[in-house]
Motif scaffolding. Sequence first.
Motif, PDB file in Angstrom:
ATOM      1  N   LEU A 143       0.659  -1.067   0.014  1.00 13.23           N
ATOM      2  CA  LEU A 143       0.147  -0.070   0.102  1.00 13.23           C
ATOM      3  C   LEU A 143       0.875   1.460   0.041  1.00 13.23           C
ATOM      4  CD1 LEU A 143      -2.869  -0.979   2.371  1.00 13.23           C
ATOM      5  CD2 LEU A 143      -2.833  -1.105  -0.065  1.00 13.23           C
ATOM      6  N   ASN A 144       2.044   1.143   0.297  1.00  9.36           N
ATOM      7  CA  ASN A 144       2.734   2.297   0.511  1.00  9.36           C
ATOM      8  C   ASN A 144       3.533   2.672  -0.756  1.00  9.36           C
ATOM      9  OD1 ASN A 144       4.352   4.619   1.711  1.00  9.36           O
ATOM     10  ND2 ASN A 144       5.914   3.219   2.530  1.00  9.36           N
ATOM     11  N   MET A 145       3.718   1.663  -1.475  1.00 11.43           N
ATOM     12  CA  MET A 145       4.356   1.497  -2.712  1.00 11.43           C
ATOM     13  C   MET A 145       5.718   2.270  -2.834  1.00 11.43           C
ATOM     14  SD  MET A 145       2.648   0.309  -5.436  1.00 11.43           S
ATOM     15  CE  MET A 145       1.128  -0.313  -5.436  1.00 11.43           C
ATOM     16  N   GLY A 146       6.424   1.780  -1.713  1.00 13.11           N
ATOM     17  CA  GLY A 146       7.994   2.562  -1.733  1.00 13.11           C
ATOM     18  C   GLY A 146       7.991   3.885  -1.724  1.00 13.11           C
ATOM     19  N   GLY A 147       6.847   4.593  -0.936  1.00 15.38           N
ATOM     20  CA  GLY A 147       6.935   5.964  -1.059  1.00 15.38           C
ATOM     21  C   GLY A 147       6.122   6.637  -2.121  1.00 15.38           C
ATOM     22  N   TYR A 148       5.644   5.792  -3.065  1.00 19.26           N
ATOM     23  CA  TYR A 148       5.016   6.700  -4.156  1.00 19.26           C
ATOM     24  C   TYR A 148       3.631   6.402  -4.079  1.00 19.26           C
ATOM     25  CZ  TYR A 148       9.494   7.115  -6.277  1.00 19.26           C
ATOM     26  OH  TYR A 148      10.663   7.401  -6.562  1.00 19.26           O
ATOM     27  N   ALA A 149       2.848   5.955  -2.903  1.00 18.57           N
ATOM     28  CA  ALA A 149       1.398   5.934  -2.795  1.00 18.57           C
ATOM     29  C   ALA A 149       0.773   7.130  -3.148  1.00 18.57           C
ATOM     30  CB  ALA A 149       1.340   5.247  -1.426  1.00 18.57           C
ATOM     31  N   PRO A 150       1.142   8.355  -2.617  1.00 21.63           N
ATOM     32  CA  PRO A 150       0.479   9.557  -3.044  1.00 21.63           C
ATOM     33  C   PRO A 150       0.141   9.844  -4.724  1.00 21.63           C
ATOM     34  CG  PRO A 150       2.024  10.052  -1.441  1.00 21.63           C
ATOM     35  CD  PRO A 150       2.270   8.540  -1.759  1.00 21.63           C
ATOM     36  N   TYR A 151       1.155   9.212  -5.473  1.00 19.88           N
ATOM     37  CA  TYR A 151       0.819   9.127  -6.782  1.00 19.88           C
ATOM     38  C   TYR A 151       0.268   8.177  -7.408  1.00 19.88           C
ATOM     39  CZ  TYR A 151       4.613  12.736  -5.465  1.00 19.88           C
ATOM     40  OH  TYR A 151       5.267  13.305  -4.893  1.00 19.88           O
ATOM     41  N   VAL A 152       0.488   7.017  -6.850  1.00 18.13           N
ATOM     42  CA  VAL A 152       0.002   5.843  -7.617  1.00 18.13           C
ATOM     43  C   VAL A 152      -1.417   5.618  -7.422  1.00 18.13           C
ATOM     44  CG1 VAL A 152       0.046   3.346  -7.666  1.00 18.13           C
ATOM     45  CG2 VAL A 152       2.239   4.358  -7.479  1.00 18.13           C
ATOM     46  N   TRP A 153      -1.973   5.795  -6.071  1.00 17.45           N
ATOM     47  CA  TRP A 153      -3.348   5.410  -5.837  1.00 17.45           C
ATOM     48  C   TRP A 153      -4.263   6.579  -6.272  1.00 17.45           C
ATOM     49  CZ3 TRP A 153      -3.335   0.653  -5.521  1.00 17.45           C
ATOM     50  CH2 TRP A 153      -2.815  -0.397  -4.698  1.00 17.45           C
ATOM     51  N   PRO A 154      -3.937   7.629  -6.272  1.00 13.58           N
ATOM     52  CA  PRO A 154      -4.876   8.539  -7.022  1.00 13.58           C
ATOM     53  C   PRO A 154      -4.889   8.396  -8.612  1.00 13.58           C
ATOM     54  CG  PRO A 154      -3.669   9.827  -5.577  1.00 13.58           C
ATOM     55  CD  PRO A 154      -3.201   8.176  -5.432  1.00 13.58           C
ATOM     56  N   ALA A 155      -3.772   7.952  -9.106  1.00 10.41           N
ATOM     57  CA  ALA A 155      -3.833   7.432 -10.436  1.00 10.41           C
ATOM     58  C   ALA A 155      -4.852   6.289 -10.884  1.00 10.41           C
ATOM     59  CB  ALA A 155      -2.421   7.356 -11.108  1.00 10.41           C
ATOM     60  N   TRP A 156      -4.799   5.272  -9.873  1.00  7.24           N
ATOM     61  CA  TRP A 156      -5.560   4.114 -10.079  1.00  7.24           C
ATOM     62  C   TRP A 156      -7.068   4.760  -9.855  1.00  7.24           C
ATOM     63  CZ3 TRP A 156      -5.220  -0.542 -11.917  1.00  7.24           C
ATOM     64  CH2 TRP A 156      -4.092  -1.031 -11.816  1.00  7.24           C
ATOM     65  N   GLY A 157      -7.302   5.330  -8.883  1.00  5.32           N
ATOM     66  CA  GLY A 157      -8.565   6.062  -8.407  1.00  5.32           C
ATOM     67  C   GLY A 157      -9.373   6.721  -9.538  1.00  5.32           C
ATOM     68  N   VAL A 158      -8.421   7.559 -10.343  1.00  6.77           N
ATOM     69  CA  VAL A 158      -8.845   8.448 -11.309  1.00  6.77           C
ATOM     70  C   VAL A 158      -9.221   7.313 -12.678  1.00  6.77           C
ATOM     71  CG1 VAL A 158      -8.239  10.143 -13.161  1.00  6.77           C
ATOM     72  CG2 VAL A 158      -7.873  10.517 -10.825  1.00  6.77           C
ATOM     73  N   THR A 159      -8.311   6.606 -13.068  1.00  6.57           N
ATOM     74  CA  THR A 159      -8.575   5.523 -14.108  1.00  6.57           C
ATOM     75  C   THR A 159      -9.817   4.824 -13.779  1.00  6.57           C
ATOM     76  OG1 THR A 159      -6.286   5.400 -14.368  1.00  6.57           O
ATOM     77  CG2 THR A 159      -7.560   3.695 -15.291  1.00  6.57           C
ATOM     78  N   LEU A 160     -10.124   4.377 -12.562  1.00  5.92           N
ATOM     79  CA  LEU A 160     -11.316   3.688 -12.253  1.00  5.92           C
ATOM     80  C   LEU A 160     -12.566   4.462 -12.438  1.00  5.92           C
ATOM     81  CD1 LEU A 160     -12.533   1.039 -11.290  1.00  5.92           C
ATOM     82  CD2 LEU A 160     -12.282   1.854  -8.932  1.00  5.92           C
ATOM     83  N   ALA A 161     -12.310   5.703 -12.038  1.00  6.80           N
ATOM     84  CA  ALA A 161     -13.612   6.774 -12.143  1.00  6.80           C
ATOM     85  C   ALA A 161     -13.831   6.872 -13.474  1.00  6.80           C
ATOM     86  CB  ALA A 161     -13.300   7.864 -11.176  1.00  6.80           C
ATOM     87  N   VAL A 162     -12.909   6.964 -14.268  1.00  6.41           N
ATOM     88  CA  VAL A 162     -13.079   7.280 -15.731  1.00  6.41           C
ATOM     89  C   VAL A 162     -13.745   6.140 -16.353  1.00  6.41           C
ATOM     90  CG1 VAL A 162     -12.231   7.836 -18.076  1.00  6.41           C
ATOM     91  CG2 VAL A 162     -11.303   9.008 -16.030  1.00  6.41           C
ATOM     92  N   LEU A 163     -13.409   4.978 -16.034  1.00  5.52           N
ATOM     93  CA  LEU A 163     -13.884   3.599 -16.807  1.00  5.52           C
ATOM     94  C   LEU A 163     -15.363   3.475 -16.316  1.00  5.52           C
ATOM     95  CD1 LEU A 163     -10.843   1.386 -16.482  1.00  5.52           C
ATOM     96  CD2 LEU A 163     -11.800   2.339 -18.584  1.00  5.52           C
TER      97      LEU A 163
END
Length: 75
Positions: A10-30
């Motif tokens: 879930l922490n994604m090596g410190g990149y979680a603030p970038y990774v999870w919103p990107a997934w969220g936006v992608t899911l919302a668009v789909l």
Amino acid sequence: MAFESLNAFLNMGGYAPYVWPAWGVTLAVLVGGGLQAVAEHRRRLRELRRRQRRAAADAAPREAVPTEGRPTRFP
């Protein structure tokens, strides 16, 4: 396994603030695109049904209006 624990994933090596919103936006668009397609499909079906009813009403023979008892006009 690439991550040692669920927390590390879930922490994604410190990149979680970038990774999870990107997934969220992608899911919302789909999901939004799918919902919009369903709504458009329903709207078009309603429009086609309305056109069919109008065409059937226009093609149906009109009921004759009785003229008995009405005054006749002569030219």
